[in-house]
Write a protein that holds these residues in place. Structure first.
Motif, PDB file in Angstrom:
ATOM      1  N   LEU A  16       0.830  -1.202   0.000  1.00  0.00           N
ATOM      2  CA  LEU A  16       0.000   0.000   0.000  1.00  0.00           C
ATOM      3  C   LEU A  16       0.871   1.261   0.000  1.00  0.00           C
ATOM      4  O   LEU A  16       0.544   2.236  -0.675  1.00  0.00           O
ATOM      5  CB  LEU A  16      -0.940  -0.006   1.214  1.00  0.00           C
ATOM      6  CG  LEU A  16      -1.912   1.159   1.315  1.00  0.00           C
ATOM      7  CD1 LEU A  16      -2.886   1.166   0.128  1.00  0.00           C
ATOM      8  CD2 LEU A  16      -2.683   1.103   2.627  1.00  0.00           C
ATOM      9  N   GLU A  17       1.971   1.205   0.720  1.00  0.00           N
ATOM     10  CA  GLU A  17       2.879   2.355   0.788  1.00  0.00           C
ATOM     11  C   GLU A  17       3.527   2.648  -0.558  1.00  0.00           C
ATOM     12  O   GLU A  17       3.780   3.798  -0.890  1.00  0.00           O
ATOM     13  CB  GLU A  17       3.962   2.103   1.843  1.00  0.00           C
ATOM     14  CG  GLU A  17       3.435   2.011   3.258  1.00  0.00           C
ATOM     15  CD  GLU A  17       2.740   3.278   3.719  1.00  0.00           C
ATOM     16  OE1 GLU A  17       3.235   4.384   3.428  1.00  0.00           O
ATOM     17  OE2 GLU A  17       1.682   3.155   4.371  1.00  0.00           O
ATOM     18  N   GLU A  18       3.790   1.615  -1.330  1.00  0.00           N
ATOM     19  CA  GLU A  18       4.514   1.751  -2.592  1.00  0.00           C
ATOM     20  C   GLU A  18       3.605   1.911  -3.814  1.00  0.00           C
ATOM     21  O   GLU A  18       4.010   2.498  -4.811  1.00  0.00           O
ATOM     22  CB  GLU A  18       5.416   0.528  -2.811  1.00  0.00           C
ATOM     23  CG  GLU A  18       6.420   0.278  -1.696  1.00  0.00           C
ATOM     24  CD  GLU A  18       7.395   1.416  -1.509  1.00  0.00           C
ATOM     25  OE1 GLU A  18       7.819   2.008  -2.519  1.00  0.00           O
ATOM     26  OE2 GLU A  18       7.722   1.727  -0.348  1.00  0.00           O
ATOM     27  N   ALA A  19       2.404   1.350  -3.732  1.00  0.00           N
ATOM     28  CA  ALA A  19       1.514   1.296  -4.904  1.00  0.00           C
ATOM     29  C   ALA A  19       0.999   2.680  -5.286  1.00  0.00           C
ATOM     30  O   ALA A  19       0.858   3.567  -4.443  1.00  0.00           O
ATOM     31  CB  ALA A  19       0.352   0.357  -4.625  1.00  0.00           C
ATOM     32  N   GLN A  20       0.712   2.817  -6.564  1.00  0.00           N
ATOM     33  CA  GLN A  20       0.149   4.063  -7.101  1.00  0.00           C
ATOM     34  C   GLN A  20      -1.086   3.729  -7.937  1.00  0.00           C
ATOM     35  O   GLN A  20      -1.226   2.618  -8.428  1.00  0.00           O
ATOM     36  CB  GLN A  20       1.182   4.769  -7.991  1.00  0.00           C
ATOM     37  CG  GLN A  20       2.440   5.185  -7.272  1.00  0.00           C
ATOM     38  CD  GLN A  20       2.186   6.238  -6.219  1.00  0.00           C
ATOM     39  OE1 GLN A  20       1.423   7.173  -6.425  1.00  0.00           O
ATOM     40  NE2 GLN A  20       2.803   6.077  -5.055  1.00  0.00           N
ATOM     41  N   GLY A  21      -1.955   4.709  -8.103  1.00  0.00           N
ATOM     42  CA  GLY A  21      -3.097   4.567  -8.999  1.00  0.00           C
ATOM     43  C   GLY A  21      -4.006   3.410  -8.652  1.00  0.00           C
ATOM     44  O   GLY A  21      -4.301   3.157  -7.482  1.00  0.00           O
ATOM     45  N   GLU A  22      -4.434   2.682  -9.692  1.00  0.00           N
ATOM     46  CA  GLU A  22      -5.375   1.579  -9.513  1.00  0.00           C
ATOM     47  C   GLU A  22      -4.802   0.468  -8.635  1.00  0.00           C
ATOM     48  O   GLU A  22      -5.540  -0.178  -7.891  1.00  0.00           O
ATOM     49  CB  GLU A  22      -5.814   1.021 -10.880  1.00  0.00           C
ATOM     50  CG  GLU A  22      -6.881  -0.041 -10.810  1.00  0.00           C
ATOM     51  CD  GLU A  22      -8.176   0.403 -10.121  1.00  0.00           C
ATOM     52  OE1 GLU A  22      -8.720  -0.397  -9.320  1.00  0.00           O
ATOM     53  OE2 GLU A  22      -8.641   1.524 -10.374  1.00  0.00           O
ATOM     54  N   ALA A  23      -3.490   0.264  -8.695  1.00  0.00           N
ATOM     55  CA  ALA A  23      -2.864  -0.765  -7.858  1.00  0.00           C
ATOM     56  C   ALA A  23      -3.074  -0.448  -6.371  1.00  0.00           C
ATOM     57  O   ALA A  23      -3.355  -1.338  -5.570  1.00  0.00           O
ATOM     58  CB  ALA A  23      -1.381  -0.889  -8.185  1.00  0.00           C
ATOM     59  N   ARG A  24      -2.936   0.818  -6.025  1.00  0.00           N
ATOM     60  CA  ARG A  24      -3.135   1.233  -4.629  1.00  0.00           C
ATOM     61  C   ARG A  24      -4.583   0.977  -4.200  1.00  0.00           C
ATOM     62  O   ARG A  24      -4.840   0.496  -3.095  1.00  0.00           O
ATOM     63  CB  ARG A  24      -2.777   2.706  -4.481  1.00  0.00           C
ATOM     64  CG  ARG A  24      -2.842   3.221  -3.062  1.00  0.00           C
ATOM     65  CD  ARG A  24      -2.306   4.658  -2.996  1.00  0.00           C
ATOM     66  NE  ARG A  24      -2.479   5.228  -1.692  1.00  0.00           N
ATOM     67  CZ  ARG A  24      -1.571   5.187  -0.720  1.00  0.00           C
ATOM     68  NH1 ARG A  24      -0.407   4.598  -0.933  1.00  0.00           N
ATOM     69  NH2 ARG A  24      -1.812   5.735   0.447  1.00  0.00           N
ATOM     70  N   LEU A  25      -5.526   1.256  -5.079  1.00  0.00           N
ATOM     71  CA  LEU A  25      -6.941   1.031  -4.768  1.00  0.00           C
ATOM     72  C   LEU A  25      -7.218  -0.464  -4.595  1.00  0.00           C
ATOM     73  O   LEU A  25      -7.973  -0.862  -3.701  1.00  0.00           O
ATOM     74  CB  LEU A  25      -7.828   1.625  -5.863  1.00  0.00           C
ATOM     75  CG  LEU A  25      -7.611   3.109  -6.175  1.00  0.00           C
ATOM     76  CD1 LEU A  25      -8.583   3.576  -7.258  1.00  0.00           C
ATOM     77  CD2 LEU A  25      -7.716   3.969  -4.928  1.00  0.00           C
ATOM     78  N   SER A  26      -6.581  -1.278  -5.430  1.00  0.00           N
ATOM     79  CA  SER A  26      -6.745  -2.733  -5.317  1.00  0.00           C
ATOM     80  C   SER A  26      -6.195  -3.254  -3.999  1.00  0.00           C
ATOM     81  O   SER A  26      -6.798  -4.118  -3.361  1.00  0.00           O
ATOM     82  CB  SER A  26      -6.053  -3.438  -6.484  1.00  0.00           C
ATOM     83  OG  SER A  26      -6.696  -3.109  -7.689  1.00  0.00           O
ATOM     84  N   VAL A  27      -5.060  -2.734  -3.581  1.00  0.00           N
ATOM     85  CA  VAL A  27      -4.473  -3.159  -2.304  1.00  0.00           C
ATOM     86  C   VAL A  27      -5.400  -2.771  -1.152  1.00  0.00           C
ATOM     87  O   VAL A  27      -5.596  -3.559  -0.212  1.00  0.00           O
ATOM     88  CB  VAL A  27      -3.056  -2.573  -2.115  1.00  0.00           C
ATOM     89  CG1 VAL A  27      -2.527  -2.859  -0.709  1.00  0.00           C
ATOM     90  CG2 VAL A  27      -2.102  -3.136  -3.161  1.00  0.00           C
ATOM     91  N   LEU A  28      -5.990  -1.600  -1.214  1.00  0.00           N
ATOM     92  CA  LEU A  28      -6.949  -1.195  -0.172  1.00  0.00           C
ATOM     93  C   LEU A  28      -8.102  -2.188  -0.087  1.00  0.00           C
ATOM     94  O   LEU A  28      -8.499  -2.605   1.006  1.00  0.00           O
ATOM     95  CB  LEU A  28      -7.496   0.209  -0.449  1.00  0.00           C
ATOM     96  CG  LEU A  28      -6.606   1.361  -0.046  1.00  0.00           C
ATOM     97  CD1 LEU A  28      -7.131   2.671  -0.620  1.00  0.00           C
ATOM     98  CD2 LEU A  28      -6.508   1.441   1.478  1.00  0.00           C
ATOM     99  N   ARG A  29      -8.639  -2.564  -1.241  1.00  0.00           N
ATOM    100  CA  ARG A  29      -9.748  -3.525  -1.249  1.00  0.00           C
ATOM    101  C   ARG A  29      -9.307  -4.876  -0.686  1.00  0.00           C
ATOM    102  O   ARG A  29     -10.057  -5.522   0.048  1.00  0.00           O
ATOM    103  CB  ARG A  29     -10.322  -3.650  -2.650  1.00  0.00           C
ATOM    104  CG  ARG A  29     -11.087  -2.397  -3.086  1.00  0.00           C
ATOM    105  CD  ARG A  29     -11.820  -2.589  -4.410  1.00  0.00           C
ATOM    106  NE  ARG A  29     -10.939  -2.532  -5.558  1.00  0.00           N
ATOM    107  CZ  ARG A  29     -10.652  -1.421  -6.243  1.00  0.00           C
ATOM    108  NH1 ARG A  29     -11.197  -0.264  -5.902  1.00  0.00           N
ATOM    109  NH2 ARG A  29      -9.838  -1.464  -7.276  1.00  0.00           N
ATOM    110  N   LEU A  30      -8.090  -5.300  -1.002  1.00  0.00           N
ATOM    111  CA  LEU A  30      -7.566  -6.559  -0.459  1.00  0.00           C
ATOM    112  C   LEU A  30      -7.393  -6.490   1.059  1.00  0.00           C
ATOM    113  O   LEU A  30      -7.660  -7.466   1.767  1.00  0.00           O
ATOM    114  CB  LEU A  30      -6.232  -6.917  -1.118  1.00  0.00           C
ATOM    115  CG  LEU A  30      -6.316  -7.424  -2.552  1.00  0.00           C
ATOM    116  CD1 LEU A  30      -4.929  -7.526  -3.172  1.00  0.00           C
ATOM    117  CD2 LEU A  30      -7.034  -8.768  -2.596  1.00  0.00           C
TER     118      LEU A  30
END
Length: 188
Positions: A16-30
């Motif tokens: 979550l700290e490293e992700a950007q854009g849609e990847a960050r949103l996906s990590v939040l959902r996970l």
């Protein structure tokens, strides 16, 4: 529910700290699916993000949290003005979480009173709160349901909720005539 291994939650929090854009949103959902205190802390932090998409996804994730741990934040989100984008999602989440919260009956009834106030002006939102309120075996819950009987837009749901609550309360509800004073049940 199956607990997610701490190592997986740790990896998701790091991602979550490293992700950007849609990847960050996906990590939040996970993280929301993972549950647990550490995941919840990360999602709570993201819910205050300056990035609108991150903030919205984190708040939606809180509303769908698998346990009642996120209830305080979800109750706050449910107090948003009518028509706010997450209001119905928050009300739905709060109703679900109250059912699994383990709070005392007095506390549950008080939270439902807050939700009923938050839902004012929207028949759909009031119906949503009434659906959960029907499960609250408390005299205050019965009062809240009966107060909505006069509202034509939600009358059927209010009567159903009041009936369910009264049946859970048993004889104590039937003996307390003050609960029904001023309630017009004509036609029911």
């Amino acid at each position: 529910s199956v607990a997610t291994a701490p190592a997986v939650v740790d990896a998701l929090c790091a991602a979550l700290e490293e992700a950007q854009g849609e990847a960050r949103l996906s990590v939040l959902r996970l993280l929301g699916v993972s549950g647990g205190s550490k995941a919840l802390k990360a999602v709570r932090t993201a819910a205050d993000s300056d990035e609108a998409a991150v903030r919205d996804t984190a708040r939606r994730t809180l509303c769908a949290w698998p346990t009642a741990e996120a209830l305080p934040e979800v109750l706050e989100l449910a107090k948003a003005p009518s028509g706010a984008p997450l209001k119905s999602v928050a009300l739905s989440g709060a109703v679900r979480m109250l059912g699994q919260s383990g709070l005392s009956p007095d506390e549950v009834a008080a939270r439902y009173a807050d939700l009923m106030s938050a839902a004012q002006g929207s028949p759909d939102e009031t119906k949503l709160v009434l659906s959960g309120l029907a499960q609250a075996a408390h005299p205050r819950a019965l009062e809240l349901a009966l107060a909505e009987v006069a509202n034509d837009a939600v009358r059927a749901e209010a009567v159903l909720a009041a009936t369910a609550i009264a049946s859970q309360l048993g004889d104590s509800a039937r003996e307390d005539d003050s609960l029904f004073s001023g309630v017009d049940l004509t036609g029911w």
